[in-house]
Design a protein around this motif. Sequence first.
Motif, PDB file in Angstrom:
ATOM      1  N   LEU A   1     -10.163 -13.821  14.297  1.00 23.68           N
ATOM      2  CA  LEU A   1      -9.424 -13.071  13.292  1.00 23.68           C
ATOM      3  C   LEU A   1      -9.473 -11.579  13.564  1.00 23.68           C
ATOM      4  O   LEU A   1     -10.498 -11.056  14.021  1.00 23.68           O
ATOM      5  N   ASP A   2      -8.376 -10.899  13.265  1.00 16.95           N
ATOM      6  CA  ASP A   2      -8.319  -9.438  13.283  1.00 16.95           C
ATOM      7  C   ASP A   2      -8.161  -8.961  11.849  1.00 16.95           C
ATOM      8  O   ASP A   2      -7.139  -9.226  11.201  1.00 16.95           O
ATOM      9  N   SER A   3      -9.168  -8.287  11.326  1.00 16.75           N
ATOM     10  CA  SER A   3      -9.129  -7.770   9.967  1.00 16.75           C
ATOM     11  C   SER A   3      -9.314  -6.261   9.976  1.00 16.75           C
ATOM     12  O   SER A   3      -9.573  -5.658  11.023  1.00 16.75           O
ATOM     13  N   ALA A   4      -9.200  -5.645   8.806  1.00 16.09           N
ATOM     14  CA  ALA A   4      -9.357  -4.187   8.705  1.00 16.09           C
ATOM     15  C   ALA A   4     -10.745  -3.754   9.124  1.00 16.09           C
ATOM     16  O   ALA A   4     -10.946  -2.632   9.614  1.00 16.09           O
ATOM     17  N   SER A   5     -11.730  -4.627   8.943  1.00 15.74           N
ATOM     18  CA  SER A   5     -13.107  -4.289   9.309  1.00 15.74           C
ATOM     19  C   SER A   5     -13.440  -4.619  10.754  1.00 15.74           C
ATOM     20  O   SER A   5     -14.562  -4.393  11.208  1.00 15.74           O
ATOM     21  N   GLY A   6     -12.464  -5.169  11.491  1.00 17.59           N
ATOM     22  CA  GLY A   6     -12.676  -5.482  12.894  1.00 17.59           C
ATOM     23  C   GLY A   6     -12.552  -6.966  13.183  1.00 17.59           C
ATOM     24  O   GLY A   6     -12.287  -7.769  12.282  1.00 17.59           O
ATOM     25  N   PRO A   7     -12.767  -7.373  14.439  1.00 12.17           N
ATOM     26  CA  PRO A   7     -12.636  -8.790  14.812  1.00 12.17           C
ATOM     27  C   PRO A   7     -13.710  -9.645  14.133  1.00 12.17           C
ATOM     28  O   PRO A   7     -14.836  -9.212  13.912  1.00 12.17           O
ATOM     29  N   GLN A   8     -13.316 -10.873  13.780  1.00 12.39           N
ATOM     30  CA  GLN A   8     -14.233 -11.840  13.186  1.00 12.39           C
ATOM     31  C   GLN A   8     -13.988 -13.200  13.811  1.00 12.39           C
ATOM     32  O   GLN A   8     -12.882 -13.498  14.263  1.00 12.39           O
ATOM     33  N   THR A   9     -15.015 -14.021  13.805  1.00 16.49           N
ATOM     34  CA  THR A   9     -14.894 -15.404  14.251  1.00 16.49           C
ATOM     35  C   THR A   9     -15.248 -16.314  13.084  1.00 16.49           C
ATOM     36  O   THR A   9     -16.233 -16.086  12.380  1.00 16.49           O
TER      37      THR A   9
END
Length: 437
Positions: free
Chosen positions: A126-134
């Motif tokens: 995932l690409d979110s406002a807080s940065g990449p996430q898995t």
Amino acid sequence: MMNKQIVVLGAGPAGAAVALGLKRLGYEVCVVSEWRRFAALEGVSQRVLEGLRQAGLHQALASACAASPRQVRWNGEAHAPNVEHLLDRPAFDAAIRQDLLAAGVELIEARVRELSSTAEGHCLQLDSASGPQTCHADFLVEARGRQAPLSGKGLRGQETLSLLNHWQEQPGPARSAVESLADGWAWMARLGDGRCFWQLTLDVASTDLPEKSQLAEFCAAQRAQSTLVRELFGAPALQPSALHARSSTATLCLQTSGDNWLRVGDAAMAVDPLSGNGIFQSLSSSLQAPAVINTLLQKPERAALARHFHQQRVEQLFLRFARIGRDFYAMEQQWVARPFWQSRRNWPDDLPLHAPADYASLRVARAPVINGELIDEADVVITADQPLGIWHLQGIELAPIVRALHSAPLTEVLAPLAAEQQRLVYGWLRAQGYRQA
């Protein structure tokens, strides 16, 4: 890495309805969604509002505008057949998120950059406002609408493009209208605050469209030829305006589920916008999904039954809406030789929208049904107009009644029922073509 039991991709009506339904069943649900990137307006009927209420989307329901008049100019005739409720989609989408949060559904604002799936689960980058996430999910619900990636076989109607324009005018009464054109049709509406919308729907193959940079001017020229546009809007309607192009091709996914995933809403089937309200069909396919998913997770021995139930109903819903659109297109007789109308008046088939009643064709068969919170199998009555079968009529099982009528008179068959139930069943039988000897 975040570990989630069920992840729903998409926070539109379909995804939200599934998430809320699963939450009521006790599941921990996470919804992953991006915000809509363009202004949009939709007109919906009262049945959509009832669907939102049934799904538990109360704040989304409250965001709908009061009913406003709708004009129709079709086949050279003008009508004002009904009203519709206008939905400001950004406000509607925000209200859906409020409904999800109020129900305790986790919401992640992010774009899915990559998705990999196996029998053991799903891994999302995932690409979110807080940065990449898995994120890892045991079960995945695909509800990202027409933009959802499609693998495998599918059915597509004629390639169709909709050009949505919007601009600002002075405040005034909310109104909407639809009109047929030589090479397509247009839906238009204005909100009470003066925001105006006009959407032109065209055939991709036969329309000679200009370059992307000239589409706004092309649309303004189309509006300038419409007397209905001049009646509904002011001078700004004749000028180029902000524009968003999107596909509105009818699509049906021929595999809408697996043992640990399910497609709902427009990701499973998307209809031509003339065929009926998109939100209504999205809710129709989504309200059944929690029972399907619950069966897949809790009763894996019924997995084939649950998947068959979901696929059948998605396909039947698609054909129903596709035939509604076909019949609307066939009503337009002014331009029968034009490619847009010619290719749509006979698709997807030549079967009637509603088959005539035929009591002699009634039969009882085993079929999947929703039984409480699970998909089960039961005896149902197959009718000409209900090929998937009818199990209950307000709590009254119909299969035993139809079977009994083969060897006993109606009065004897209905005798065990209360008087009001007798009237209800008799009315249903009459509607199926039953006549007492």
